[in-house]
Design a protein around this motif. Sequence first.
Motif, PDB file in Angstrom:
ATOM      1  N   GLN A   1       0.845  -1.192   0.000  1.00  0.00           N
ATOM      2  CA  GLN A   1       0.000   0.000   0.000  1.00  0.00           C
ATOM      3  C   GLN A   1       0.883   1.246   0.000  1.00  0.00           C
ATOM      4  OE1 GLN A   1      -3.321  -0.334  -0.082  1.00  0.00           O
ATOM      5  NE2 GLN A   1      -3.893   1.827   0.040  1.00  0.00           N
ATOM      6  N   GLN A   2       0.564   2.200  -0.857  1.00  0.00           N
ATOM      7  CA  GLN A   2       1.373   3.405  -0.937  1.00  0.00           C
ATOM      8  C   GLN A   2       0.648   4.521  -1.687  1.00  0.00           C
ATOM      9  OE1 GLN A   2       4.793   2.484  -3.895  1.00  0.00           O
ATOM     10  NE2 GLN A   2       3.957   0.486  -3.295  1.00  0.00           N
ATOM     11  N   THR A   3       1.213   5.712  -1.592  1.00  0.00           N
ATOM     12  CA  THR A   3       0.673   6.859  -2.320  1.00  0.00           C
ATOM     13  C   THR A   3       1.474   7.039  -3.606  1.00  0.00           C
ATOM     14  OG1 THR A   3       0.004   7.963  -0.273  1.00  0.00           O
ATOM     15  CG2 THR A   3       0.200   9.324  -2.237  1.00  0.00           C
ATOM     16  N   LEU A   4       0.780   7.094  -4.723  1.00  0.00           N
ATOM     17  CA  LEU A   4       1.442   7.277  -6.013  1.00  0.00           C
ATOM     18  C   LEU A   4       1.202   8.692  -6.514  1.00  0.00           C
ATOM     19  CD1 LEU A   4       0.466   3.975  -7.917  1.00  0.00           C
ATOM     20  CD2 LEU A   4       2.439   4.390  -6.425  1.00  0.00           C
ATOM     21  N   ASP A   5       2.278   9.383  -6.868  1.00  0.00           N
ATOM     22  CA  ASP A   5       2.119  10.668  -7.550  1.00  0.00           C
ATOM     23  C   ASP A   5       1.954  10.387  -9.045  1.00  0.00           C
ATOM     24  OD1 ASP A   5       4.651   9.997  -8.483  1.00  0.00           O
ATOM     25  OD2 ASP A   5       5.696  11.563  -7.363  1.00  0.00           O
ATOM     26  N   GLY A   6       1.943  11.433  -9.855  1.00  0.00           N
ATOM     27  CA  GLY A   6       1.710  11.248 -11.283  1.00  0.00           C
ATOM     28  C   GLY A   6       2.736  10.357 -11.960  1.00  0.00           C
ATOM     29  N   ASP A   7       4.013  10.549 -11.641  1.00  0.00           N
ATOM     30  CA  ASP A   7       5.070   9.755 -12.273  1.00  0.00           C
ATOM     31  C   ASP A   7       4.971   8.280 -11.869  1.00  0.00           C
ATOM     32  OD1 ASP A   7       7.693   9.570 -13.764  1.00  0.00           O
ATOM     33  OD2 ASP A   7       8.331   8.865 -11.789  1.00  0.00           O
ATOM     34  N   LYS A   8       4.742   8.023 -10.587  1.00  0.00           N
ATOM     35  CA  LYS A   8       4.629   6.634 -10.124  1.00  0.00           C
ATOM     36  C   LYS A   8       3.345   5.976 -10.626  1.00  0.00           C
ATOM     37  CE  LYS A   8       7.521   7.121  -6.015  1.00  0.00           C
ATOM     38  NZ  LYS A   8       7.573   7.102  -4.523  1.00  0.00           N
ATOM     39  N   ALA A   9       2.300   6.769 -10.800  1.00  0.00           N
ATOM     40  CA  ALA A   9       1.062   6.229 -11.359  1.00  0.00           C
ATOM     41  C   ALA A   9       1.292   5.737 -12.782  1.00  0.00           C
ATOM     42  CB  ALA A   9      -0.039   7.297 -11.341  1.00  0.00           C
ATOM     43  N   LEU A  10       2.093   6.484 -13.542  1.00  0.00           N
ATOM     44  CA  LEU A  10       2.443   6.037 -14.897  1.00  0.00           C
ATOM     45  C   LEU A  10       3.225   4.736 -14.860  1.00  0.00           C
ATOM     46  CD1 LEU A  10       3.506   9.099 -17.099  1.00  0.00           C
ATOM     47  CD2 LEU A  10       1.584   7.534 -17.405  1.00  0.00           C
ATOM     48  N   GLN A  11       4.161   4.632 -13.923  1.00  0.00           N
ATOM     49  CA  GLN A  11       4.924   3.391 -13.787  1.00  0.00           C
ATOM     50  C   GLN A  11       3.992   2.216 -13.513  1.00  0.00           C
ATOM     51  OE1 GLN A  11       8.403   3.615 -11.157  1.00  0.00           O
ATOM     52  NE2 GLN A  11       8.419   5.851 -11.381  1.00  0.00           N
ATOM     53  N   TYR A  12       3.049   2.443 -12.606  1.00  0.00           N
ATOM     54  CA  TYR A  12       2.082   1.407 -12.234  1.00  0.00           C
ATOM     55  C   TYR A  12       1.274   0.950 -13.455  1.00  0.00           C
ATOM     56  CZ  TYR A  12      -2.037  -0.574  -9.845  1.00  0.00           C
ATOM     57  OH  TYR A  12      -3.063  -1.388  -9.436  1.00  0.00           O
ATOM     58  N   LEU A  13       0.817   1.897 -14.252  1.00  0.00           N
ATOM     59  CA  LEU A  13      -0.031   1.569 -15.387  1.00  0.00           C
ATOM     60  C   LEU A  13       0.731   0.954 -16.549  1.00  0.00           C
ATOM     61  CD1 LEU A  13      -2.383   4.694 -15.483  1.00  0.00           C
ATOM     62  CD2 LEU A  13      -2.978   2.366 -14.786  1.00  0.00           C
ATOM     63  N   ARG A  14       1.987   1.347 -16.727  1.00  0.00           N
ATOM     64  CA  ARG A  14       2.744   0.862 -17.885  1.00  0.00           C
ATOM     65  C   ARG A  14       3.428  -0.484 -17.637  1.00  0.00           C
ATOM     66  NH1 ARG A  14       6.548   5.382 -20.305  1.00  0.00           N
ATOM     67  NH2 ARG A  14       6.395   4.033 -22.155  1.00  0.00           N
ATOM     68  N   PHE A  15       3.477  -0.903 -16.391  1.00  0.00           N
ATOM     69  CA  PHE A  15       4.108  -2.185 -16.078  1.00  0.00           C
ATOM     70  C   PHE A  15       3.271  -3.332 -16.636  1.00  0.00           C
ATOM     71  CE2 PHE A  15       4.891  -5.818 -13.169  1.00  0.00           C
ATOM     72  CZ  PHE A  15       6.261  -5.946 -13.357  1.00  0.00           C
ATOM     73  N   ARG A  16       3.928  -4.272 -17.345  1.00  0.00           N
ATOM     74  CA  ARG A  16       3.141  -5.335 -17.954  1.00  0.00           C
ATOM     75  C   ARG A  16       3.823  -6.707 -17.927  1.00  0.00           C
ATOM     76  NH1 ARG A  16       3.909  -3.286 -23.655  1.00  0.00           N
ATOM     77  NH2 ARG A  16       2.252  -1.869 -23.100  1.00  0.00           N
ATOM     78  N   LYS A  17       5.122  -6.786 -17.684  1.00  0.00           N
ATOM     79  CA  LYS A  17       5.829  -8.043 -17.896  1.00  0.00           C
ATOM     80  C   LYS A  17       6.106  -8.849 -16.638  1.00  0.00           C
ATOM     81  CE  LYS A  17       8.078  -6.643 -22.211  1.00  0.00           C
ATOM     82  NZ  LYS A  17       7.368  -7.588 -23.074  1.00  0.00           N
ATOM     83  N   GLY A  18       5.437  -8.554 -15.523  1.00  0.00           N
ATOM     84  CA  GLY A  18       5.734  -9.277 -14.298  1.00  0.00           C
ATOM     85  C   GLY A  18       4.545  -9.939 -13.632  1.00  0.00           C
ATOM     86  N   TYR A  19       3.381  -9.900 -14.284  1.00  0.00           N
ATOM     87  CA  TYR A  19       2.195 -10.521 -13.698  1.00  0.00           C
ATOM     88  C   TYR A  19       2.147 -12.010 -14.044  1.00  0.00           C
ATOM     89  CZ  TYR A  19       0.501  -5.749 -13.045  1.00  0.00           C
ATOM     90  OH  TYR A  19       0.380  -4.437 -12.674  1.00  0.00           O
ATOM     91  N   ALA A  20       1.687 -12.808 -13.084  1.00  0.00           N
ATOM     92  CA  ALA A  20       1.606 -14.252 -13.296  1.00  0.00           C
ATOM     93  C   ALA A  20       0.690 -14.605 -14.465  1.00  0.00           C
ATOM     94  CB  ALA A  20       1.120 -14.944 -12.022  1.00  0.00           C
ATOM     95  N   ASN A  21      -0.400 -13.859 -14.616  1.00  0.00           N
ATOM     96  CA  ASN A  21      -1.325 -14.121 -15.724  1.00  0.00           C
ATOM     97  C   ASN A  21      -1.221 -13.059 -16.822  1.00  0.00           C
ATOM     98  OD1 ASN A  21      -2.335 -12.238 -13.971  1.00  0.00           O
ATOM     99  ND2 ASN A  21      -4.459 -12.931 -14.086  1.00  0.00           N
ATOM    100  N   ALA A  22      -0.013 -12.533 -16.977  1.00  0.00           N
ATOM    101  CA  ALA A  22       0.349 -11.644 -18.092  1.00  0.00           C
ATOM    102  C   ALA A  22      -0.601 -10.456 -18.222  1.00  0.00           C
ATOM    103  CB  ALA A  22       0.403 -12.453 -19.388  1.00  0.00           C
ATOM    104  N   ASP A  23      -1.156 -10.231 -19.428  1.00  0.00           N
ATOM    105  CA  ASP A  23      -1.944  -9.033 -19.691  1.00  0.00           C
ATOM    106  C   ASP A  23      -3.201  -8.961 -18.832  1.00  0.00           C
ATOM    107  OD1 ASP A  23      -2.191  -6.607 -21.164  1.00  0.00           O
ATOM    108  OD2 ASP A  23      -3.772  -7.505 -22.381  1.00  0.00           O
ATOM    109  N   LEU A  24      -3.760 -10.108 -18.447  1.00  0.00           N
ATOM    110  CA  LEU A  24      -4.960 -10.100 -17.605  1.00  0.00           C
ATOM    111  C   LEU A  24      -4.645  -9.552 -16.209  1.00  0.00           C
ATOM    112  CD1 LEU A  24      -6.646 -13.486 -18.601  1.00  0.00           C
ATOM    113  CD2 LEU A  24      -7.183 -11.179 -19.415  1.00  0.00           C
ATOM    114  N   GLY A  25      -3.441  -9.820 -15.729  1.00  0.00           N
ATOM    115  CA  GLY A  25      -3.016  -9.262 -14.448  1.00  0.00           C
ATOM    116  C   GLY A  25      -2.891  -7.756 -14.528  1.00  0.00           C
ATOM    117  N   ARG A  26      -2.389  -7.273 -15.647  1.00  0.00           N
ATOM    118  CA  ARG A  26      -2.279  -5.831 -15.853  1.00  0.00           C
ATOM    119  C   ARG A  26      -3.661  -5.183 -15.918  1.00  0.00           C
ATOM    120  NH1 ARG A  26      -0.734  -2.475 -21.128  1.00  0.00           N
ATOM    121  NH2 ARG A  26       0.057  -0.580 -20.168  1.00  0.00           N
ATOM    122  N   ILE A  27      -4.603  -5.863 -16.550  1.00  0.00           N
ATOM    123  CA  ILE A  27      -5.968  -5.342 -16.633  1.00  0.00           C
ATOM    124  C   ILE A  27      -6.583  -5.223 -15.241  1.00  0.00           C
ATOM    125  CG2 ILE A  27      -8.326  -5.966 -17.323  1.00  0.00           C
ATOM    126  CD1 ILE A  27      -7.166  -6.927 -19.982  1.00  0.00           C
TER     127      ILE A  27
END
Length: 283
Positions: A164-190
């Motif tokens: 749990q954490q507070t995301l500013d604009g730059d970190k929010a972008l990092q959160y949204l653009r991350f895609r290659k580390g979820y166990a169920n790939a793109d569905l995890g990102r969704i």
Amino acid sequence: MKSFFKIFFKWLIIFFVLFFVINIFIGMSFDDSDLTFLLMGIDASNVKEAKGVRSDTIMLFNLDKKNDKLSIVSMPRDTRTSIDGRKYKEKVNHSFAYGGAELTTSTVSNLLGIDIDYYAVVDYDLVKNFIDLIGGIEIYVPVDMKYEDPTANPPLHIDLKEGQQTLDGDKALQYLRFRKGYANADLGRIDAQQEFLKVVINDTLSLRNIPKIPKMIQLYKSNVDTNIPLTMVMRYGFSAIINSLDIETYVLPGSPKMLNGVSYYIHDEEATKEIINQIFYIN
């Protein structure tokens, strides 16, 4: 005399504000129709200059004002579908590169079997600036997120820890653009994107952000490519502030499949019809 003009202009401004607000509320009181639109996020910093790029995120929104319900259906970017002007079925996100928002909207409309009149395309700058405007968001980061791609546009630098954490604009972008580390790939990102949207929508509609509406409108004008009239956005926005929204999220039903060496997402037509019927009350 100066005092007179001060009072006059003060009341003139109040009159125009009240006139505008009253007109918004009159419009709301007589219009209970749904607002349905397709939201597309693109891999670019400036939505006005983005040409030939693929959409990174595709979501169908339906705001049911009569029942105060917002339904969001996420479309996996690899969804295999027909695209007007293309000989063979392709990934749905290719449609944006071929014909922009209009072609993607018609492609999704045909895929789901519904009319979608409106669209909105957003860029990275909107996300960053909007999250900073509302003071950041509190969200749970589901996994450690670390990734580097200096060749991306804009360059990609992601370094977030799980928790749990507070995301500013730059970190929010990092959160949204991350895609290659979820166990169920793109569905995890969704799943992560949908959780992000719920938090942002609830924060945006809080009373403390009402004074920020003028700056929100500026961001809307400069960082959103849309055919939704601003007056309509304001009408539905005020309605959502007054009446708390029940937000329901869905993912287009289906499963990944390799075809001729290409990874696709094959949607389940029957399960998709059930979701669409549920959202739009189709018997």
